[in-house]
Design a protein around this motif. Sequence first.
Motif, PDB file in Angstrom:
ATOM      1  N   VAL A  48       0.838  -1.198   0.000  1.00 52.29           N
ATOM      2  CA  VAL A  48       0.000   0.000   0.000  1.00 52.29           C
ATOM      3  C   VAL A  48       0.874   1.250   0.000  1.00 52.29           C
ATOM      4  N   ALA A  49       1.930   1.256   0.824  1.00 55.23           N
ATOM      5  CA  ALA A  49       2.822   2.415   0.881  1.00 55.23           C
ATOM      6  C   ALA A  49       3.540   2.619  -0.450  1.00 55.23           C
ATOM      7  N   ALA A  50       3.969   1.527  -1.071  1.00 57.72           N
ATOM      8  CA  ALA A  50       4.675   1.638  -2.347  1.00 57.72           C
ATOM      9  C   ALA A  50       3.744   2.133  -3.453  1.00 57.72           C
ATOM     10  N   PHE A  51       2.528   1.569  -3.511  1.00 51.89           N
ATOM     11  CA  PHE A  51       1.586   2.019  -4.530  1.00 51.89           C
ATOM     12  C   PHE A  51       1.214   3.483  -4.314  1.00 51.89           C
ATOM     13  N   ALA A  52       1.052   3.870  -3.052  1.00 50.74           N
ATOM     14  CA  ALA A  52       0.708   5.260  -2.758  1.00 50.74           C
ATOM     15  C   ALA A  52       1.831   6.200  -3.170  1.00 50.74           C
ATOM     16  N   ALA A  53       3.076   5.779  -2.934  1.00 47.27           N
ATOM     17  CA  ALA A  53       4.214   6.620  -3.297  1.00 47.27           C
ATOM     18  C   ALA A  53       4.320   6.799  -4.803  1.00 47.27           C
ATOM     19  N   LEU A  54       3.963   5.772  -5.563  1.00 49.87           N
ATOM     20  CA  LEU A  54       4.071   5.831  -7.020  1.00 49.87           C
ATOM     21  C   LEU A  54       2.838   6.451  -7.680  1.00 49.87           C
ATOM     22  N   ALA A  55       1.821   6.751  -6.884  1.00 52.65           N
ATOM     23  CA  ALA A  55       0.570   7.248  -7.448  1.00 52.65           C
ATOM     24  C   ALA A  55       0.651   8.715  -7.869  1.00 52.65           C
ATOM     25  N   HIS A  56       1.736   9.397  -7.521  1.00 52.28           N
ATOM     26  CA  HIS A  56       1.912  10.802  -7.911  1.00 52.28           C
ATOM     27  C   HIS A  56       2.884  10.858  -9.093  1.00 52.28           C
ATOM     28  N   PRO A  57       2.558  11.584 -10.166  1.00 50.53           N
ATOM     29  CA  PRO A  57       3.412  11.566 -11.358  1.00 50.53           C
ATOM     30  C   PRO A  57       4.836  12.045 -11.113  1.00 50.53           C
ATOM     31  N   GLN A  58       5.030  13.005 -10.215  1.00 50.68           N
ATOM     32  CA  GLN A  58       6.387  13.496  -9.982  1.00 50.68           C
ATOM     33  C   GLN A  58       7.196  12.515  -9.130  1.00 50.68           C
ATOM     34  N   ARG A  59       6.554  11.838  -8.198  1.00 49.89           N
ATOM     35  CA  ARG A  59       7.282  10.811  -7.447  1.00 49.89           C
ATOM     36  C   ARG A  59       7.641   9.644  -8.370  1.00 49.89           C
ATOM     37  N   LEU A  60       6.725   9.300  -9.264  1.00 50.17           N
ATOM     38  CA  LEU A  60       7.015   8.252 -10.244  1.00 50.17           C
ATOM     39  C   LEU A  60       8.179   8.672 -11.137  1.00 50.17           C
ATOM     40  N   ALA A  61       8.235   9.960 -11.485  1.00 48.33           N
ATOM     41  CA  ALA A  61       9.330  10.458 -12.318  1.00 48.33           C
ATOM     42  C   ALA A  61      10.670  10.337 -11.600  1.00 48.33           C
ATOM     43  N   VAL A  62      10.683  10.530 -10.287  1.00 53.42           N
ATOM     44  CA  VAL A  62      11.918  10.373  -9.515  1.00 53.42           C
ATOM     45  C   VAL A  62      12.414   8.931  -9.600  1.00 53.42           C
ATOM     46  N   VAL A  63      11.506   7.973  -9.426  1.00 46.06           N
ATOM     47  CA  VAL A  63      11.889   6.559  -9.497  1.00 46.06           C
ATOM     48  C   VAL A  63      12.377   6.217 -10.900  1.00 46.06           C
ATOM     49  N   ARG A  64      11.697   6.713 -11.914  1.00 48.61           N
ATOM     50  CA  ARG A  64      12.123   6.456 -13.296  1.00 48.61           C
ATOM     51  C   ARG A  64      13.538   6.978 -13.528  1.00 48.61           C
ATOM     52  N   LEU A  65      13.793   8.194 -13.061  1.00 47.48           N
ATOM     53  CA  LEU A  65      15.108   8.788 -13.255  1.00 47.48           C
ATOM     54  C   LEU A  65      16.192   7.964 -12.563  1.00 47.48           C
ATOM     55  N   LEU A  66      15.936   7.543 -11.322  1.00 48.38           N
ATOM     56  CA  LEU A  66      16.940   6.777 -10.585  1.00 48.38           C
ATOM     57  C   LEU A  66      17.135   5.396 -11.197  1.00 48.38           C
ATOM     58  N   MET A  67      16.075   4.801 -11.736  1.00 46.88           N
ATOM     59  CA  MET A  67      16.227   3.516 -12.407  1.00 46.88           C
ATOM     60  C   MET A  67      17.058   3.665 -13.682  1.00 46.88           C
ATOM     61  N   ARG A  68      16.916   4.789 -14.372  1.00 45.53           N
ATOM     62  CA  ARG A  68      17.716   5.006 -15.578  1.00 45.53           C
ATOM     63  C   ARG A  68      19.202   5.093 -15.244  1.00 45.53           C
ATOM     64  N   HIS A  69      19.520   5.618 -14.068  1.00 44.83           N
ATOM     65  CA  HIS A  69      20.919   5.783 -13.667  1.00 44.83           C
ATOM     66  C   HIS A  69      21.463   4.586 -12.877  1.00 44.83           C
ATOM     67  N   TYR A  70      20.625   3.649 -12.497  1.00 41.37           N
ATOM     68  CA  TYR A  70      21.057   2.554 -11.641  1.00 41.37           C
ATOM     69  C   TYR A  70      22.243   1.820 -12.263  1.00 41.37           C
TER      70      TYR A  70
END
Length: 258
Positions: A8-30
Amino acid sequence: MEHDPDLVAAFAALAHPQRLAVVRLLMRHYPRRVAAGEIGAVLGLKPSTLSGYLAQLQEAGLITQERRATSLLYAASVEGATALNEGWIGAICGGRGWPGAGAPGKRVRNVLFLGQGNAGPSLIAEALLRAAAGEAVEAFSAGLTPAGEVDAALIAFLAERGHDTGPLWAKPLGTWLGEGAPPFDIVVTLGDRAASRAPDWSGAPHRAAWRLAPEQSLEALHDDLAQRIAALARLDLAVTPPGRVQDVLDAMAEPVAA
């Protein structure tokens, strides 16, 4: 009805487009860690806004934080993403919904090297992989802001080393996007700027972000990429499990020491 609080916490964190963009950016650099200031600059986020997003994503187990001197550095959490995938696809969906792309099997693999300008590193990587992998892999390259023409000195340098320079030309990313574009199995960004600006890809290809040493000579750049690409070319992609392929790609994220 019971809910897994971590999911629930993970889905809630990803439910905002800008928070999702942060995860996308960090995954691109991983697996590279990225400073908070760099994340904010790339995504256009104010420090106060970004700090709240980072705190929520870290609490949800989707990113990790490390302090170096006075800087806070962040990285995507593969463990957190794995737990989310297993919970969603496994416990909730009963094993349904796994993407079909990337499965082993005998066929030609398409690999794209994406650089800032498609004028140097990405063309070198394309030539190296084409020479190393043979007919098992088709190599492509493109630039986010491609140069108008390829430097003649680069072409001469590659020709001297026995590479076929005929297929090498500066291509915009749009060449390999849209209807009729080849489906990519692996997309490798070369350099931090390319990693930050790379788009999402359909078909769930493997992605990797390879950093480049600053101010390298052509010889040093060629030798560095040759060692990394040799490790990729040694993989038999017809039988290698996707997880192993991704591990090899991530292990080559940093320049090879001279």
